[in-house]
Scaffold this active site. Structure first.
Site, PDB file in Angstrom:
ATOM      1  N   HIS A  45      17.902 122.382   6.555  1.00 38.70           N
ATOM      2  CA  HIS A  45      18.433 121.048   6.249  1.00 38.70           C
ATOM      3  C   HIS A  45      18.452 120.803   4.741  1.00 38.70           C
ATOM      4  CE1 HIS A  45      19.310 118.915   9.927  1.00 38.70           C
ATOM      5  NE2 HIS A  45      18.143 119.226  10.476  1.00 38.70           N
ATOM      6  N   GLN A  58      17.649 113.691   6.524  1.00 37.45           N
ATOM      7  CA  GLN A  58      18.150 113.133   7.788  1.00 37.45           C
ATOM      8  C   GLN A  58      17.949 111.620   7.883  1.00 37.45           C
ATOM      9  OE1 GLN A  58      16.000 116.263  10.224  1.00 37.45           O
ATOM     10  NE2 GLN A  58      17.745 115.857  11.540  1.00 37.45           N
ATOM     11  N   CYS A  83      18.397 119.251  17.505  1.00 32.79           N
ATOM     12  CA  CYS A  83      18.272 118.608  16.196  1.00 32.79           C
ATOM     13  C   CYS A  83      18.514 117.108  16.374  1.00 32.79           C
ATOM     14  CB  CYS A  83      19.327 119.183  15.247  1.00 32.79           C
ATOM     15  SG  CYS A  83      19.343 118.421  13.609  1.00 32.79           S
ATOM     16  N   LEU A  84      17.710 116.280  15.713  1.00 33.36           N
ATOM     17  CA  LEU A  84      17.865 114.823  15.848  1.00 33.36           C
ATOM     18  C   LEU A  84      19.223 114.341  15.336  1.00 33.36           C
ATOM     19  CD1 LEU A  84      14.288 113.646  14.781  1.00 33.36           C
ATOM     20  CD2 LEU A  84      15.198 113.818  17.097  1.00 33.36           C
ATOM     21  N   HIS A 113      14.264 125.674  10.637  1.00 31.68           N
ATOM     22  CA  HIS A 113      15.285 124.658  10.918  1.00 31.68           C
ATOM     23  C   HIS A 113      15.273 123.573   9.835  1.00 31.68           C
ATOM     24  CE1 HIS A 113      17.483 121.919  13.897  1.00 31.68           C
ATOM     25  NE2 HIS A 113      17.104 121.081  12.943  1.00 31.68           N
ATOM     26  N   GLU A 114      14.069 123.088   9.488  1.00 28.58           N
ATOM     27  CA  GLU A 114      13.983 121.978   8.523  1.00 28.58           C
ATOM     28  C   GLU A 114      14.304 122.444   7.100  1.00 28.58           C
ATOM     29  OE1 GLU A 114      14.084 119.233   9.839  1.00 28.58           O
ATOM     30  OE2 GLU A 114      13.316 119.772  11.810  1.00 28.58           O
ATOM     31  N   GLY A 145      10.415 118.092  14.229  1.00 34.30           N
ATOM     32  CA  GLY A 145      10.466 118.107  12.773  1.00 34.30           C
ATOM     33  C   GLY A 145      11.575 117.224  12.268  1.00 34.30           C
TER      34      GLY A 145
HETATM   35 CO    CO Z   1      17.593 119.134  12.455  1.00 30.38          CO
END
Ligand code: CO
Length: 191
Positions: free
Chosen positions: A140, A53, A94-95, A136-137, A48
Site C-alpha cells: 500500500h 487507506q 483488503c478493506l 500487503h500493507e 492490517g
Molecule cells: Co489493503
C-alpha cells in the site's frame, strides 16, 4: 474513538507512492494517528491497515493478528523488506475492496527494517499470516494493491466482482454509524 472512512479502489490516493518520513516530523501527531488507525482497523475487523487507506500520506502501517485467542497489534513506520523466503499462495482481502477475496502469491517469510512507534530502528522477522499481512500493507505504501498480486486463475473473478461493486464501494463511509432501519424514526427533538 475515531473510525475513519476507508479510501476505496478507484481513489487516486491508493496508487500514490508514500515517501519515508523523518520520525521527528511526525512524533507529536503519531499518538492520534495510531489511535485512529487502531480504531478503524478493529472496527472493520481488518488484519492490517496502511495510513494511506484513511487518507494520510504517511508510511505507517498497523497489523492486528490473533494468537492463542488474544489479539496482538504492532505498528511499522518507514518499513522496508530486506529478505524474503519462499513463495506461497493463499486467500487475501483488503478493506479498500470490501467483500473481495482472491488468491495472491506472497512470501512465507520476510525480514524487514522498520521504526518502532518510539522511533527506534529495528530489524524483525515474520512468517505465515503475519508475513503476508505485512507484505500487503507495505505494498500500500508503494501504491501497489493486492489485485496486482493475484494468481492468474483468480484475475477474471476479481475483475468481475470489482466491476459489479465499485460504485457501491465509493458510497460507503465507515466513519458513520450504521443506520438502524427496523425502528420507527424518532420525533425531531426541539432545540
Ligand atoms: Co489493503
Amino acid at each position: 474513538m475515531a473510525v475513519k472512512r476507508i479510501c476505496k479502489y478507484g481513489e487516486d490516493i491508493l496508487r500514490k507512492k508514500i515517501e519515508p518520513v523523518n520520525f521527528a516530523d511526525i512524533k507529536d501527531k503519531l499518538p492520534k494517528i495510531m489511535a485512529d488507525m487502531r480504531d478503524t482497523c478493529k472496527a472493520l475487523r481488518g488484519a492490517g491497515l496502511a495510513a494511506v487507506q484513511i487518507g494520510l500520506e504517511l508510511p505507517i502501517v498497523i497489523i492486528i493478528y490473533e494468537e492463542n485467542k488474544k489479539f496482538n497489534e504492532f505498528f511499522l513506520i518507514n518499513p522496508e523488506i530486506l529478505e524474503t523466503g519462499d513463495p506461497f499462495i493463499d486467500d487475501e482481502g483488503c478493506l479498500s475492496f470490501p467483500g473481495l477475496y482472491a488468491k495472491t502469491m506472497r512470501y512465507n517469510k520476510i525480514k524487514l527494517r522498520t521504526l518502532t512507534p518510539e522511533g527506534k530502528p529495528v530489524t524483525v522477522s515474520a512468517e505465515g499470516f503475519v508475513a503476508k499481512a505485512i507484505q500487503h500493507e507495505i505494498d500500500h505504501l508503494n501504491g501497489v494493491l493486492f489485485i496486482d498480486k493475484l494468481i492468474e486463475s483468480d484475475k477474471k473473478k476479481a475483475e468481475k466482482f470489482i466491476k459489479e461493486n465499485k460504485d457501491e464501494w465509493a458510497k460507503l463511509d465507515e466513519s458513520k454509524p450504521v443506520k438502524k432501519t427496523n425502528k420507527t424514526p424518532k420525533k425531531k427533538a426541539k432545540k
